[in-house]
Design a protein around this motif. Structure first.
Motif, PDB file in Angstrom:
ATOM      1  N   SER A 296       2.007   0.389   1.560  1.00 57.76           N
ATOM      2  CA  SER A 296       0.531   0.721   1.304  1.00 57.76           C
ATOM      3  C   SER A 296      -0.451  -0.602   0.931  1.00 57.76           C
ATOM      4  O   SER A 296       0.551  -1.373   0.298  1.00 57.76           O
ATOM      5  CB  SER A 296       1.153   1.421  -0.090  1.00 57.76           C
ATOM      6  OG  SER A 296       1.373   0.593  -1.246  1.00 57.76           O
ATOM      7  N   ARG A 297      -1.185  -0.362   0.922  1.00 60.52           N
ATOM      8  CA  ARG A 297      -2.507  -1.966   0.302  1.00 60.52           C
ATOM      9  C   ARG A 297      -1.737  -2.023  -0.762  1.00 60.52           C
ATOM     10  O   ARG A 297      -1.740  -1.991  -1.772  1.00 60.52           O
ATOM     11  CB  ARG A 297      -3.122  -1.325   0.303  1.00 60.52           C
ATOM     12  CG  ARG A 297      -4.439  -2.901   0.012  1.00 60.52           C
ATOM     13  CD  ARG A 297      -5.782  -2.212   0.049  1.00 60.52           C
ATOM     14  NE  ARG A 297      -6.600  -3.207  -0.548  1.00 60.52           N
ATOM     15  CZ  ARG A 297      -7.435  -4.260   1.044  1.00 60.52           C
ATOM     16  NH1 ARG A 297      -6.958  -4.389   2.130  1.00 60.52           N
ATOM     17  NH2 ARG A 297      -8.050  -4.855   0.686  1.00 60.52           N
ATOM     18  N   SER A 299       1.759  -3.881  -1.989  1.00 64.79           N
ATOM     19  CA  SER A 299       2.562  -3.590  -2.048  1.00 64.79           C
ATOM     20  C   SER A 299       3.098  -5.014  -2.187  1.00 64.79           C
ATOM     21  O   SER A 299       2.921  -5.994  -0.928  1.00 64.79           O
ATOM     22  CB  SER A 299       3.218  -2.870  -1.162  1.00 64.79           C
ATOM     23  OG  SER A 299       4.393  -3.317  -1.752  1.00 64.79           O
TER      24      SER A 299
END
Length: 326
Positions: A296-297, A299
Motif C-alpha cells: 500500500s502507498r 507502507s
C-alpha cells in the motif's frame, strides 16, 4: 600524479575513448537531475573505475566533472574559463551548466556527507521489470533505492519500485547472518567463494580474448579483408560483451572480502566489520535480491512479500544459482 579520467595523457590532448564515453553519460545524468550517489552506482554497474583502479565515489566523480579540461577549457589566474584547443568530452556550455547546477545544490558550510550503500550492482533488481535498482536518496536526504524510469540515458526501467535503504539492508542482513550461521553452510563457504572467484578469472580471460579479437578485427579491416559495415557490427557486439562481462566481474569480485575463516559470532563480527566485508558476505550468500512494490502507498513494511532473496546453490558445484527463494 594520476591522469584525469577520460584522458590518456597529463596534457589533456589524447582522449581515452571508452572512459570519455562513460563521462559523457555521467554529465548527461547529472544535467538530467540524477544525484551523484545515483550516478556512482551506475558507474559501478557499468564497470567504470577511477584511473587508480578504484570504484568511483560521489566526491571523486564530482571532482572529474569539475575539471575544465573535460570541456577543452582551463582557468586563468583570475578564475576565468578560457579555451585551450584541446579535445572536448562535453561542450563548454554543458560544463558551465554543470557548474551552475552544482553551485545551486551546494549546502551552506560545505558538501553534504557521503552516503554509502550496502546493496548495489546487478544483483539488486526490480521485481517487476528485472532492471537493476539505483541509489536514490529522498528529498529529505534518507538513503533509498528505486527502479529508474526509462529515458534516453537509462533505457528500460519501469520506474514503479522504490524502497528505503535502511529497512532493506536490515532485512537482508538478518537473513544472511541467520543462513551463514548454520554449521553446514559455514563449512561450505570457502568452497563456494573459490568457485565464484574462479568464475571471475574465467570472465577476465574471456574479456581479454574479446579485446584481442577487437584488435584483430581492426587489423583485418585495415588490410581490406573486412568491410566497414561488418567491422562495425562485430566490434559493437564485442563491446557489448566486454561491457557486460566487466560489470559482472566487478559485482562478483566483491565476495573476496567475505569472511570464511573461524568467526565464532557472525552477528558480533557484522556490527564492527567494514562495509566491503559485509557486502562480500551478502553476495557470497545471495545471487540476487528482487524488490517489489509496497502493498500500500506509504507502507514501510519490508518482508518476504516485498523482497525475494535468491540464494546461491551450495549443493551443485557447477551451478551458478539456486531456485531457493525466501
Amino acid at each position: 600524479m594520476p591522469r584525469l579520467f577520460g584522458f590518456e595523457d597529463q596534457a589533456f590532448r589524447r582522449l581515452h575513448q571508452e572512459e570519455a564515453a562513460g563521462l559523457r553519460q555521467v554529465a548527461s545524468r547529472f544535467l538530467a537531475d540524477q544525484s551523484f550517489p545515483e550516478i556512482t552506482e551506475w558507474t559501478k554497474e557499468e564497470g567504470y573505475r577511477t584511473t587508480l583502479g578504484n570504484d568511483f565515489r560521489p566526491g571523486s566523480l564530482a571532482a572529474v566533472l569539475d575539471h575544465p579540461a573535460i570541456a577543452g577549457l582551463a582557468e586563468d589566474e583570475d578564475g576565468n574559463l578560457v579555451e585551450t584547443g584541446g579535445p572536448q568530452i562535453i561542450t563548454p556550455e554543458e560544463f558551465k551548466a554543470i557548474r551552475r547546477k552544482r553551485a545551486k545544490k551546494a549546502p551552506e558550510g560545505g558538501r553534504s556527507p557521503q552516503r554509502d550503500y550496502l546493496l548495489s550492482g546487478s544483483g539488486l533488481v526490480c521485481g517487476l521489470c528485472g532492471f537493476s535498482l539505483g541509489a536514490s536518496p529522498s528529498n529529505a536526504g534518507s538513503r533509498g533505492h528505486r527502479c529508474m524510469p526509462s529515458t534516453k540515458q537509462h533505457p528500460g526501467g519501469c520506474g514503479k519500485v522504490r524502497i528505503k535503504a535502511d529497512p532493506l539492508e536490515t532485512y537482508v542482513a538478518e537473513h544472511v547472518l541467520a543462513e551463514a550461521s548454520k554449521p553446514e553452510v559455514r563449512a561450505e563457504m570457502e568452497r563456494v567463494r573459490a568457485r565464484v572467484l574462479a568464475e571471475v578469472d574465467d570472465l577476465r580471460k574471456q574479456i581479454e580474448a574479446d579485446r584481442v579479437r577487437q584488435r584483430e578485427l581492426g587489423a583485418e579491416h585495415g588490410r581490406g579483408e573486412l568491410s566497414m559495415a561488418s567491422f562495425k557490427e562485430a566490434d559493437k557486439e564485442l563491446k557489448a560483451t566486454i561491457k557486460k562481462g566487466t560489470a559482472r566481474v566487478r559485482f562478483l569480485e566483491q565476495v573476496a572480502q567475505a569472511p570464511t575463516g573461524d568467526v565464532p559470532d557472525l552477528v558480533r563480527w557484522w556490527k564492527h566489520a567494514p562495509q566491503d566485508a559485509q557486502r562480500g558476505l551478502v553476495w557470497l550468500m545471495l545471487e540476487q535480491i528482487a524488490v517489489y512494490p509496497a502493498a500500500s502507498r506509504g507502507s514501510r513494511t519490508v518482508d518476504g512479500d516485498r523482497v525475494a532473496l535468491r540464494w546461491r546453490n551450495w549443493d551443485t558445484p557447477d551451478s551458478g544459482s539456486s531456485d531457493k527463494e525466501s
